[in-house]
Design a protein around this motif. Structure first.
Motif, PDB file in Angstrom:
ATOM      1  N   SER A 193      27.412  -1.534 -12.950  1.00 19.63           N
ATOM      2  CA  SER A 193      26.445  -0.631 -13.600  1.00 19.63           C
ATOM      3  C   SER A 193      26.635   0.809 -13.116  1.00 19.63           C
ATOM      4  O   SER A 193      26.285   1.756 -13.824  1.00 19.63           O
ATOM      5  CB  SER A 193      25.014  -1.083 -13.335  1.00 19.63           C
ATOM      6  N   GLY A 194      27.166   0.996 -11.912  1.00 21.57           N
ATOM      7  CA  GLY A 194      27.407   2.343 -11.386  1.00 21.57           C
ATOM      8  C   GLY A 194      26.134   3.061 -10.957  1.00 21.57           C
ATOM      9  O   GLY A 194      26.186   4.211 -10.537  1.00 21.57           O
ATOM     10  N   ALA A 195      24.982   2.368 -11.040  1.00 18.11           N
ATOM     11  CA  ALA A 195      23.714   3.021 -10.675  1.00 18.11           C
ATOM     12  C   ALA A 195      23.637   3.229  -9.159  1.00 18.11           C
ATOM     13  O   ALA A 195      24.155   2.417  -8.394  1.00 18.11           O
ATOM     14  CB  ALA A 195      22.549   2.165 -11.145  1.00 18.11           C
ATOM     15  N   ARG A 196      23.019   4.327  -8.751  1.00 20.15           N
ATOM     16  CA  ARG A 196      22.845   4.611  -7.324  1.00 20.15           C
ATOM     17  C   ARG A 196      21.839   3.612  -6.741  1.00 20.15           C
ATOM     18  O   ARG A 196      20.783   3.368  -7.345  1.00 20.15           O
ATOM     19  CB  ARG A 196      22.303   6.038  -7.160  1.00 20.15           C
ATOM     20  N   VAL A 197      22.168   3.022  -5.601  1.00 13.80           N
ATOM     21  CA  VAL A 197      21.255   2.046  -4.982  1.00 13.80           C
ATOM     22  C   VAL A 197      20.298   2.806  -4.071  1.00 13.80           C
ATOM     23  O   VAL A 197      20.730   3.455  -3.121  1.00 13.80           O
ATOM     24  CB  VAL A 197      22.034   0.982  -4.175  1.00 13.80           C
ATOM     25  N   SER A 198      19.005   2.723  -4.373  1.00  9.69           N
ATOM     26  CA  SER A 198      18.059   3.503  -3.579  1.00  9.69           C
ATOM     27  C   SER A 198      17.629   2.738  -2.322  1.00  9.69           C
ATOM     28  O   SER A 198      17.789   1.512  -2.229  1.00  9.69           O
ATOM     29  CB  SER A 198      16.853   3.891  -4.423  1.00  9.69           C
ATOM     30  N   TRP A 199      17.105   3.481  -1.369  1.00 11.03           N
ATOM     31  CA  TRP A 199      16.616   2.895  -0.118  1.00 11.03           C
ATOM     32  C   TRP A 199      15.362   2.083  -0.422  1.00 11.03           C
ATOM     33  O   TRP A 199      14.476   2.556  -1.126  1.00 11.03           O
ATOM     34  CB  TRP A 199      16.311   4.026   0.877  1.00 11.03           C
ATOM     35  N   PRO A 200      15.270   0.832   0.053  1.00 11.24           N
ATOM     36  CA  PRO A 200      14.120   0.000  -0.320  1.00 11.24           C
ATOM     37  C   PRO A 200      12.802   0.476   0.292  1.00 11.24           C
ATOM     38  O   PRO A 200      12.782   0.928   1.438  1.00 11.24           O
ATOM     39  CB  PRO A 200      14.501  -1.377   0.227  1.00 11.24           C
ATOM     40  N   GLU A 201      11.749   0.392  -0.482  1.00 12.11           N
ATOM     41  CA  GLU A 201      10.417   0.795   0.006  1.00 12.11           C
ATOM     42  C   GLU A 201       9.384  -0.284  -0.268  1.00 12.11           C
ATOM     43  O   GLU A 201       9.447  -0.972  -1.296  1.00 12.11           O
ATOM     44  CB  GLU A 201       9.985   2.078  -0.692  1.00 12.11           C
ATOM     45  N   LEU A 202       8.442  -0.389   0.658  1.00 13.56           N
ATOM     46  CA  LEU A 202       7.365  -1.373   0.511  1.00 13.56           C
ATOM     47  C   LEU A 202       6.467  -0.971  -0.663  1.00 13.56           C
ATOM     48  O   LEU A 202       6.100   0.191  -0.796  1.00 13.56           O
ATOM     49  CB  LEU A 202       6.577  -1.390   1.821  1.00 13.56           C
ATOM     50  N   SER A 203       6.120  -1.939  -1.511  1.00 12.58           N
ATOM     51  CA  SER A 203       5.284  -1.662  -2.688  1.00 12.58           C
ATOM     52  C   SER A 203       3.809  -1.566  -2.277  1.00 12.58           C
ATOM     53  O   SER A 203       3.222  -2.537  -1.789  1.00 12.58           O
ATOM     54  CB  SER A 203       5.480  -2.795  -3.707  1.00 12.58           C
ATOM     55  N   ALA A 204       3.213  -0.390  -2.497  1.00 12.85           N
ATOM     56  CA  ALA A 204       1.801  -0.188  -2.135  1.00 12.85           C
ATOM     57  C   ALA A 204       0.867  -1.107  -2.941  1.00 12.85           C
ATOM     58  O   ALA A 204      -0.044  -1.723  -2.360  1.00 12.85           O
ATOM     59  CB  ALA A 204       1.420   1.281  -2.302  1.00 12.85           C
ATOM     60  N   PRO A 205       1.050  -1.244  -4.268  1.00 12.62           N
ATOM     61  CA  PRO A 205       0.141  -2.151  -4.994  1.00 12.62           C
ATOM     62  C   PRO A 205       0.254  -3.605  -4.555  1.00 12.62           C
ATOM     63  O   PRO A 205      -0.728  -4.351  -4.581  1.00 12.62           O
ATOM     64  CB  PRO A 205       0.576  -2.005  -6.459  1.00 12.62           C
ATOM     65  N   LEU A 206       1.458  -4.002  -4.118  1.00 18.72           N
ATOM     66  CA  LEU A 206       1.637  -5.373  -3.627  1.00 18.72           C
ATOM     67  C   LEU A 206       0.842  -5.590  -2.337  1.00 18.72           C
ATOM     68  O   LEU A 206       0.147  -6.607  -2.175  1.00 18.72           O
ATOM     69  CB  LEU A 206       3.130  -5.654  -3.378  1.00 18.72           C
ATOM     70  N   ILE A 207       0.929  -4.617  -1.423  1.00 24.99           N
ATOM     71  CA  ILE A 207       0.196  -4.719  -0.150  1.00 24.99           C
ATOM     72  C   ILE A 207      -1.309  -4.784  -0.416  1.00 24.99           C
ATOM     73  O   ILE A 207      -2.038  -5.553   0.204  1.00 24.99           O
ATOM     74  CB  ILE A 207       0.526  -3.496   0.754  1.00 24.99           C
ATOM     75  N   GLU A 208      -1.744  -3.965  -1.359  1.00 25.62           N
ATOM     76  CA  GLU A 208      -3.170  -3.950  -1.722  1.00 25.62           C
ATOM     77  C   GLU A 208      -3.584  -5.319  -2.286  1.00 25.62           C
ATOM     78  O   GLU A 208      -4.619  -5.872  -1.925  1.00 25.62           O
ATOM     79  CB  GLU A 208      -3.366  -2.841  -2.765  1.00 25.62           C
ATOM     80  N   ALA A 209      -2.755  -5.888  -3.174  1.00 29.36           N
ATOM     81  CA  ALA A 209      -3.070  -7.190  -3.786  1.00 29.36           C
ATOM     82  C   ALA A 209      -3.139  -8.283  -2.719  1.00 29.36           C
ATOM     83  O   ALA A 209      -4.037  -9.133  -2.745  1.00 29.36           O
ATOM     84  CB  ALA A 209      -2.016  -7.533  -4.839  1.00 29.36           C
TER      85      ALA A 209
END
Ligand code: C5P
Length: 300
Positions: A193-209
């Protein structure tokens, strides 16, 4: 003590964000683990040398040689203690083998806790966690249990508060998937795909859920960066996931590197109904209802 028994849970990843490939062949992750009530049991008995026997479903698929994670765990513990010890390890498997639910890691964690007790070592939890991290990226979580975010390879853990019990259904597939192959397929797809792989981040809505115990919100925010790779290797899983959604699952996701599929239900009754629907429609041959979070490796 001549025999000890330890119970260890399976896990599902409610967020699995995969960062760029590292030089050591691993990926930096944001990996939110959630321990669920499917358990392997590891019994350790006094013996001259370290051996393993595996019973239960899929036991024929577990390696009994030096690749066996429970044997490696017992050896690593003996080495840490600086002495030669023996133990017959007897594993009763309920967690699918190579299923994306950390079954091998659970057995390693179980062997660490069982042998620490059998051999009277009394090593603190922190020491076991360190040995666990060297054995595999998911082994520390199998010791800890609950719900936790893993960074680094997934072995650096911080516990996450949860506001209630979540109810799950797991569709077990015949035959496993190699974790390494699924990561390799993920890398291949990214390269194409050639897409840039971004640095992973914790999902705020997931933590809230998780914190509020809101199953609807958790279902909406489940994510797994390995899912596309697992589906490429096992295309038939797409229909299993779709069927779960059609039968009212709040979220449907491949568990870790698969091929087990995980479905979040509204409550225990819905989980039972969902499990029945998945098998009745032929979308899955074997389903298991379970709940989480549950505690990690526990001496019985
Ligand atoms: O750590 P563990 O031995 O369980 O990992 C199995 C395989 O999964 C590794 O050899 C690697 O290919 C892949 N992996 C990865 N990045 C991680 C964890 C595992 O690429 N963070």
């Amino acid at each position: 003590m001549s025999s000890v028994t330890v119970r260890v849970p399976a896990k599902v990843n409610v967020q699995l964000s995969v960062g760029p490939l590292r030089e050591d062949g691993y990926h930096d992750l944001v990996n939110v683990f959630h321990a669920v009530s499917i358990f392997d049991e590891v019994v350790a008995k006094e013996a001259e040398s370290i051996t393993v026997t595996v019973n239960g479903r899929w036991s024929d698929q577990v390696p009994l040689d030096d690749d066996n994670l429970a044997i490696r765990a017992a050896r690593a513990l003996a080495k840490h203690a600086g002495r030669s010890y023996g133990a017959d390890l007897i594993i009763q498997k309920a967690i699918p083998v190579a299923g994306g639910m950390a079954g091998g890691s659970a057995d390693a964690a179980g062997a660490l806790v069982a042998c620490n007790e059998l051999w009277g070592l009394g090593l603190p939890f922190e020491d076991l966690m360190e040995i666990a991290g060297d054995l595999g990226s998911d082994v520390p979580f199998s010791l800890l249990g609950g719900t936790a975010v893993g960074t680094g390879r997934g072995e650096q853990l911080s516990e996450l508060p949860t506001g209630g019990t979540f109810h799950w259904v797991f569709a077990l597939a015949d035959g496993g998937l190699s974790t390494a192959k699924v990561y390799a397929e993920c890398d291949r797809q990214r390269e194409v795909s050639g897409a840039r792989v971004s640095w992973p981040e914790l999902s705020a809505p997931l933590i809230e859920a998780l914190g509020t115990g809101d199953a609807y919100a958790l279902g909406a925010h489940l994510s797994n960066d390995l899912q596309a790779a697992a589906l490429a290797l096992r295309p038939e899983l797409a229909a299993t996931l779709d069927s779960g959604r059609q039968h009212g699952a709040l979220g449907a996701i491949v568990s870790g590197s698969g091929p087990t599929c995980a479905f979040l239900a509204i409550d225990a009754t819905h989980a039972r109904d969902l499990a029945d629907s998945l098998t009745a429609t032929g979308a899955a041959t074997t389903t298991v209802a379970a709940h989480g979070p549950v505690t990690g490796a526990t001496l019985l």
